[in-house]
Each structure stands twice: as C-alpha cells, then as structure tokens.
Design a protein around this motif. Structure first.
Motif, PDB file in Angstrom:
ATOM      1  N   GLY A 232       0.656  -1.292  -0.103  1.00  0.00           N
ATOM      2  CA  GLY A 232       0.137  -0.127   0.080  1.00  0.00           C
ATOM      3  C   GLY A 232       0.782   1.371  -0.007  1.00  0.00           C
ATOM      4  O   GLY A 232       0.388   2.474  -0.301  1.00  0.00           O
ATOM      5  N   ASN A 233       2.163   1.305   0.318  1.00  0.00           N
ATOM      6  CA  ASN A 233       2.908   2.410   0.303  1.00  0.00           C
ATOM      7  C   ASN A 233       2.947   2.672  -1.369  1.00  0.00           C
ATOM      8  O   ASN A 233       3.363   3.936  -1.469  1.00  0.00           O
ATOM      9  CB  ASN A 233       4.352   2.180   0.801  1.00  0.00           C
ATOM     10  CG  ASN A 233       5.010   0.846   0.423  1.00  0.00           C
ATOM     11  OD1 ASN A 233       4.145   0.054  -0.137  1.00  0.00           O
ATOM     12  ND2 ASN A 233       6.469   0.834   0.594  1.00  0.00           N
ATOM     13  N   LYS A 236      -1.487   2.928  -3.537  1.00  0.00           N
ATOM     14  CA  LYS A 236      -2.370   3.358  -2.432  1.00  0.00           C
ATOM     15  C   LYS A 236      -3.812   2.849  -2.380  1.00  0.00           C
ATOM     16  O   LYS A 236      -4.414   2.581  -1.627  1.00  0.00           O
ATOM     17  CB  LYS A 236      -1.931   4.741  -2.418  1.00  0.00           C
ATOM     18  CG  LYS A 236      -0.543   5.254  -2.174  1.00  0.00           C
ATOM     19  CD  LYS A 236      -0.564   6.567  -1.744  1.00  0.00           C
ATOM     20  CE  LYS A 236       1.049   6.836  -2.092  1.00  0.00           C
ATOM     21  NZ  LYS A 236       1.892   6.378  -0.883  1.00  0.00           N
ATOM     22  N   GLY A 240      -3.189  -0.222  -0.729  1.00  0.00           N
ATOM     23  CA  GLY A 240      -3.480   0.323   0.402  1.00  0.00           C
ATOM     24  C   GLY A 240      -4.705   0.414   0.941  1.00  0.00           C
ATOM     25  O   GLY A 240      -5.278   0.398   2.160  1.00  0.00           O
TER      26      GLY A 240
END
Ligand SMILES: NC(=O)C1=CN([C@@H]2O[C@H](COP(=O)(O)OP(=O)(O)OC[C@H]3O[C@@H](n4cnc5c(N)ncnc54)[C@H](OP(=O)(O)O)[C@@H]3O)[C@@H](O)[C@H]2O)C=CC1
Ligand SMILES: O=C(O)CCC(=O)C(=O)O
Ligand SMILES: [Mg+2]
Length: 418
Positions: A232-233, A236, A240
């Motif tokens: 998710g970094n 997103k 994320g």
C-alpha cells in the motif's frame, strides 16, 4: 440433472442448510478433476489414500462415491477442441458443493487465460485458503521449521490476477493509453508507443468478505494474529485500500480496538477470551519476515498476486509445493486443489510427490466433518516422513532417505495409518 459426459455414481448429494452448515450423507458424491500433466499420477493416489482412511475410520458406515468431471486437456478430448472448462463441470460443482481437483494447464491459445482463475471466478470462490505446516523430518531452509505454522487467506477473485490486460501495440492498448493521457491527465507512461496495459481492480466488498472470513477462521481456530499483507505504500488505492478496509472490517464487525496505542488493532476472541492481534506488513518485507521470524506470523490475509507468491515461498519453508495444500471457497461451494502446477516434465512418470493433493483431500474431509479420516491421513503422512520413505523432492534433501515413487509413497501413507 442430466449430464452429457459425466456419469453420476450411486450415492447422495451433500446439501447446505440456511445457516451454511452442511448435511453430509454416509455416501456423498464427490466430483473430482483428474488434472493435466502430473494430475494422472497424483489424483489416483489421493483417491486411494482417502478411500483407505475413510474405510479405516468408519468401516462400511461411510464411503465416498467419486464422480469424475472434466476440465483442461481431458475436457477438450471429450467435449471438443476449444472446450477447456465445460458448463456441466461448473454445474456439477454447484450441484454437489464439495469437490477436488488436480492441476490444470493454462491453454496456450484461446480465450481462457487460466482455467484455475476461470473456475474461481465462475463459481465466485473468493477465498483461497492455504495452510502451511511443517511435518517433523521434512527438509527445510529455515532454522526452526516447527515455527512455520501459517494459514494464507488469499483474495481469489480480484487484483491484477483477474487478467484484465491488453497487449502492447494492440488497438485496445493504444485506446486505453490515449484515454489515460487525454482524459485522465496521466503523464507517466514510459514508452507509451509500445506498452502492454493491465488493470488491477480491488474493491471494498471483495476485500471485506476475504478479511471477514480470515478473522472468523482466527476465532474458530484459536489463532493468535491476523496479518494484512499489502504493498500500500506504492499502490495506495488498491493495496493501500486493502489494508484500510481490512482494519475497518475488524473494527466495524468484530469490535477491534487499537492495540497498545496503535497502529495495530486487537480483538478478544469471543470463544476463548484470548486476544487476536490484527497487524499489517508491507509485502516485500513480509517475504523476509516469514523466513527470519516465522513464529511471529499466524493467519495472513492478502491480495491475489501477493498470495500466489507468498504461498509458494512459504511452501518452500516446509518442503516445497509438492506438499502444500489448498482450498478455494465461496459461501457454499468448496473446491480443494493441489497448489502446484502440472509439472509437465514429470507427467506420467509416477514420480512426483502426491502430498499436496492428499493434504488438500485431508482439508476436504475436515470440511465435511469427517475428522477421524482426516486425522488418519495426517498420521499416515507423519509416519511415512518420519520413516524417511519419501518421494524424490524430499529424498534429495534428506540424509539417508529411501526414494519412493508417487504411488509407493501413497502406499506408505496408508501403511502408517495403523
Ligand atoms: N492450480 C493449478 O492448477 C496451477 C497450475 N499451474 C500451471 O501448471 C503449468 C506448469 O507450471 P510451472 O510453473 O512449471 O509450475 P509447477 O508447479 O507445475 O512445477 C514447478 C516445479 O515445482 C516442483 N513440483 C511441482 N509439483 C510437484 C510435486 N507434486 N512434487 C514434487 N515437486 C513438484 C517441480 O520442481 P523440480 O523441477 O525441482 O523437481 C517442478 O518442476 C503451467 O501451465 C501453469 O499455468 C501452475 C500453478 C498452479
Ligand atoms: O492458474 C494458473 O495457471 C496458476 C495459478 C497459481 O499459480 C495458483 O493459484 O497458485
Ligand atoms: Mg501459484
């Protein structure tokens, strides 16, 4: 129901009640797909082992009526050259609710990208459950393989794995690229003249139903933690969002609260009053964590592609994909399957490890409530490995082991049930 090519044996259907519990008759009809490649080696051995376990556990009181149904290369020879996944195969799984399959080759041409993915999507088998456990004596690259005891809950219907993509240079790829540039303000497509495009759908419903099942599993099986694995970094709004929705379902439906001030959460297991920690780890870091600190991980919920990678990597910690089982689950239908592929170079040689499909059948028996037979399979495998009578994949990594072929390993499992 009249089938075209499927012969229905004498036996009864498994049925499901409104509360999702199963009614399993004494002689349930279980559909199975032989599978391509090494399917012809491992599937008959699995049937022998299951029959032996059921007979030993229940004598004449219970037995399985095996019903062969078709997919893959065998289907094309029976139904016609382009029919890889006949409609009546899907109907049979829907009718009989529980089945098992060998591996299937992905057709080189034709509209179906992967038969396995097609099957999962057609029946909405949205959970791919893959338990990873170590059997004493199995060669492992990790220092304490007994610490490897995890269950992967892999989302099975979405993600880049849904196969929505267009070939570089095709009109459709160009159309999408133009749309992205002109309508969506995208400026970062490198080499846009010659670029394949894939779409990664990840939904709130898809994520929440998967994480819900993973948390229920934690509660029902007294597990210590649930780890949401995502990238998710970087991605997103897909990976994320998976993390965000995962934590949301834990809070909204299971009453999870911040654990020790956050960022992780915890929930009290209503059955045991123990704490279940709900945490998240980024996918690349997770691949090293499970090698270096496996004891810290228990149940894992993740997206489709991460789950594919992670489940094979974890299998390697406990002997390889030759022994890693799995299940594909919807709210009603359950299809158990070997997690490895068709290993074409070994097809028909009676050589490979049948452990993956046998342990998948063990999961199936447990799902049916036939726990005594399932326990006998575990006893048989544990005994055969402890006696160092194993197939080539284990033998090449074990000191002083005897190399058995596929069917002889099945016989060794049966021998160790007593
Ligand atoms: N669920 C399914 O039906 C799946 C289907 N596939 C399909 O299978 C085909 C072949 O895929 P591929 O990538 O080669 O992966 P495979 O899983 O078929 O084989 C890769 C390697 O894993 C080892 N292996 C696999 N099964 C066993 C077993 N039962 N016992 C011991 N070792 C085993 C072998 O290693 P070694 O060479 O070291 O002996 C083998 O060469 C493709 O068409 C793919 O799409 C792939 C994965 C899942
Ligand atoms: O469908 C395929 O060919 C591969 C599937 C796979 O690798 C898996 O589900 O683990
Ligand atoms: Mg895989």
């Amino acid at each position: 129901m009249d089938y075209l090519k499927i012969s229905v044996p004498a036996g009864d259907k498994i049925t499901v009640n409104a509360d999702k519990t199963l009614n399993v008759p004494a002689r349930p009809i279980i559909p199975y797909i032989m599978g391509d490649g090494i399917g012809i080696d491992i599937t008959p051995v699995m049937i022998n082992v299951v029959n032996a376990a059921v007979s030993k556990a229940y004598q004449d009181a219970r037995s399985i009526a095996w019903m062969e149904i078709y997919a893959g290369e065998k289907a094309t020879s029976l139904y016609g050259k382009d029919t890889w996944l006949p409609d009546e195969t899907l109907t049979a799984f829907n009718d009989f609710l529980i089945g098992i399959k060998g591996p299937l080759t992905t057709p080189v041409s034709g509209g179906i990208r992967s038969l396995n993915v097609a099957l999962r999507q057609a029946l909405d088998l949205y959970v791919c459950q893959r338990p990873i456990r170590w059997f004493k004596g199995v060669p492992s690259p990790v220092r304490n393989p007994e610490d490897v005891d995890m269950v992967v809950y892999r989302e099975n219907s979405e993600d880049i794995y849904a196969g929505i993509e267009w070939e570089a240079g095709s009109d459709k790829a160009k159309k999408i690229i133009n749309f992205l540039k002109k309508e969506m303000g995208v400026t970062r497509i490198r080499f846009d003249e010659n670029c394949g495009i894939g779409i990664k759908p990840v939904s709130e419903q898809g994520t929440k139903r998967l994480v819900r099942q993973a948390l229920r599993y934690c509660i029902d099986h007294d597990r210590r933690s649930l780890t949401l694995v995502h990238k998710g970094n970087i991605m997103k709004f897909t990976e994320g969002a998976f993390k965000t929705w995962g934590y949301e379902v834990a809070q909204q439906e299971f009453g999870a609260t911040l654990w020790q001030g956050g960022p992780w959460f915890s929930v009290t297991n209503p059955k045991t009053q123990k704490e279940i920690i709900i945490k998240d780890v980024i996918a690349d870091a997770m691949l090293q964590q499970v090698l270096l600190r496996p004891s810290e991980y228990d149940v894992i919920a993740t997206l489709n592609l991460n789950g594919d990678y992670l489940s094979d990597a974890l299998a390697a910690e406990v002997g390889g994909i030759g022994i890693a089982p799995g299940a594909n689950l919807s709210d009603t239908v359950a299809i158990f399957e070997a997690t490895h592929g068709t290993a074409p170079k070994y097809a028909g040689q009676n050589k490979v490890n049948p452990g993956s499909i046998i342990l998948s059948a063990e999961m199936m028996l447990r799902h049916m409530g036939w726990t005594e037979a399932a326990d006998l399979i575990i006893k048989g495998i544990t005994g055969a490995i402890a006696a160092k009578t194993v197939t080539y994949d284990f033998e090449r990594l074990m000191e002083g082991a005897e190399c058995l072929n596929c069917s002889a390993f099945g016989d060794a499992i049966i021998g160790h049930m007593s």
